[in-house]
Design an enzyme around this catalytic site. Structure first.
Site, short mmCIF file in Angstrom:
data_model
loop_
_atom_site.label_atom_id
_atom_site.label_comp_id
_atom_site.label_asym_id
_atom_site.label_seq_id
_atom_site.Cartn_x
_atom_site.Cartn_y
_atom_site.Cartn_z
N SER A 55 43.33 30.81 -10.38
CA SER A 55 44.54 30.89 -9.55
C SER A 55 44.35 30.30 -8.15
CB SER A 55 45.04 32.35 -9.46
OG SER A 55 45.39 32.81 -10.75
N LYS A 102 45.21 21.69 -19.14
CA LYS A 102 45.35 22.54 -20.32
C LYS A 102 46.34 21.92 -21.30
CE LYS A 102 43.92 26.51 -17.61
NZ LYS A 102 44.01 27.95 -17.38
N ASN A 134 42.56 21.03 -14.37
CA ASN A 134 42.58 21.26 -15.81
C ASN A 134 44.05 21.41 -16.23
OD1 ASN A 134 42.23 22.06 -18.44
ND2 ASN A 134 41.30 24.04 -17.94
N HIS A 148 35.12 26.62 -21.28
CA HIS A 148 36.22 27.27 -20.57
C HIS A 148 36.53 28.61 -21.23
CE1 HIS A 148 40.21 28.11 -18.97
NE2 HIS A 148 39.88 27.31 -17.98
N GLU A 201 34.57 30.86 -13.09
CA GLU A 201 35.97 31.24 -13.23
C GLU A 201 36.07 32.68 -13.74
OE1 GLU A 201 38.85 27.74 -13.92
OE2 GLU A 201 37.73 27.99 -15.78
N GLU A 233 39.13 30.01 -22.08
CA GLU A 233 40.10 29.95 -23.18
C GLU A 233 39.43 29.48 -24.47
OE1 GLU A 233 43.42 29.40 -19.79
OE2 GLU A 233 42.88 27.63 -20.95
N GLY A 253 45.21 32.24 -14.14
CA GLY A 253 46.62 32.26 -14.51
C GLY A 253 47.30 33.60 -14.29
#
Length: 248
Positions: free
Chosen positions: A211, A13, A11, A95, A165, A97, A171
């Site tokens: 991560s 992003k 991904n 996702h 996730e 985010e 991250g």
């Protein structure tokens, strides 16, 4: 037991430009990738066409999001029909985010999943708990609820990859331990067995994200219910090749 083809998604992003995408494509195209692993790169929508044109055909491309209808007065959105028109076969939906930065609801994500599947895209459907939810001991409740909104909108499970996730690991440099990941993946499979079917529970790929690096991928990949990865930052670097080859 069904043998599940290992699946590694990158991904990207909100990263990349034509120069860096071309460099990354050259690196991946010339690498020795495990032929038993399915590889998909999630490019920003403005570069879907470009990424598809630069990557070898054995590497698929995914959009990072899409809308729930084919066309209309929805400024700034893209549809599965447009994604397919660019030769792209996958979309990432739900996702964290999108959920937590952009406020997408479980209901909207479910509608997007239904529309993408109806239009023949493969869906990488993301679920995962936040740190306060894990600390409160409600991880299962959260991920089961998110999974139910997805499952209620799926007819053909062969086109779905479920990505677990944990939001606290994305991250942040914190990775769920292989045991933590395996535990949630196992519970998800049990939920699918009880609520969808045993056949789906056995055949669906449940991949881990949060991560993932060249250093952590091998031990994670050895867990029996971890069927691959959704990789963030490391998918922009040459170490993505090590992650693709984690099962080699």
């Amino acid at each position: 037991m069904t043998s599940r083809k290992f699946f590694v998604g990158g991904n990207w992003k909100l990263n990349g430009d034509k120069k860096s995408i071309e460099e990354l494509a050259n690196t991946l195209n010339n690498a020795k990738l495990n032929p038993d692993t399915e590889v998909v790169c999630g490019a920003p929508s403005i570069y879907l066409d470009y990424a598809r044109s630069k990557l070898n055909p054995n590497i698929d491309v995914a959009a990072q999001n899409c809308y729930k209808v084919a066309k209309g007065a929805f400024t700034g959105e893209i549809s599965p029909a447009m994604i397919k028109d660019c030769g792209v076969k996958w979309v990432i939906l739900g996702h964290s985010e999108r959920r937590h930065v952009f406020g997408e609801s479980d209901e909207l994500i479910g509608q997007k999943v239904a529309h993408a599947l109806e239009n023949g895209l493969g869906v990488i459907a993301c679920i995962g708990e936040k740190l306060d939810e894990r600390e409160a001991g409600i991880t299962e409740k959260v991920v089961f609820s998110q999974t139910k909104f997805i499952a209620d909108n799926v007819k053909d499970w062969s086109k779905v990859v479920l990505a677990y996730e944990p939001v606290w690991a994305i991250g942040t440099g914190k990775t769920a331990s292989p045991q933590q990941a395996q535990e949630v993946h196992d519970k998800l499979r049990q939920w699918l067995k009880a609520n969808v079917s045993e056949a789906v529970a056995n055949s669906i790929r449940i991949i881990y994200g949060g991560s993932v690096t060249g250093g952590t991928c091998k031990e994670l990949a050895s867990q029996k219910d971890v069927d691959g990865f959704l990789v963030g930052g490391a998918s922009l670097k040459p170490e993505f090749i090590d992650i693709i080859n984690a099962k080699a």
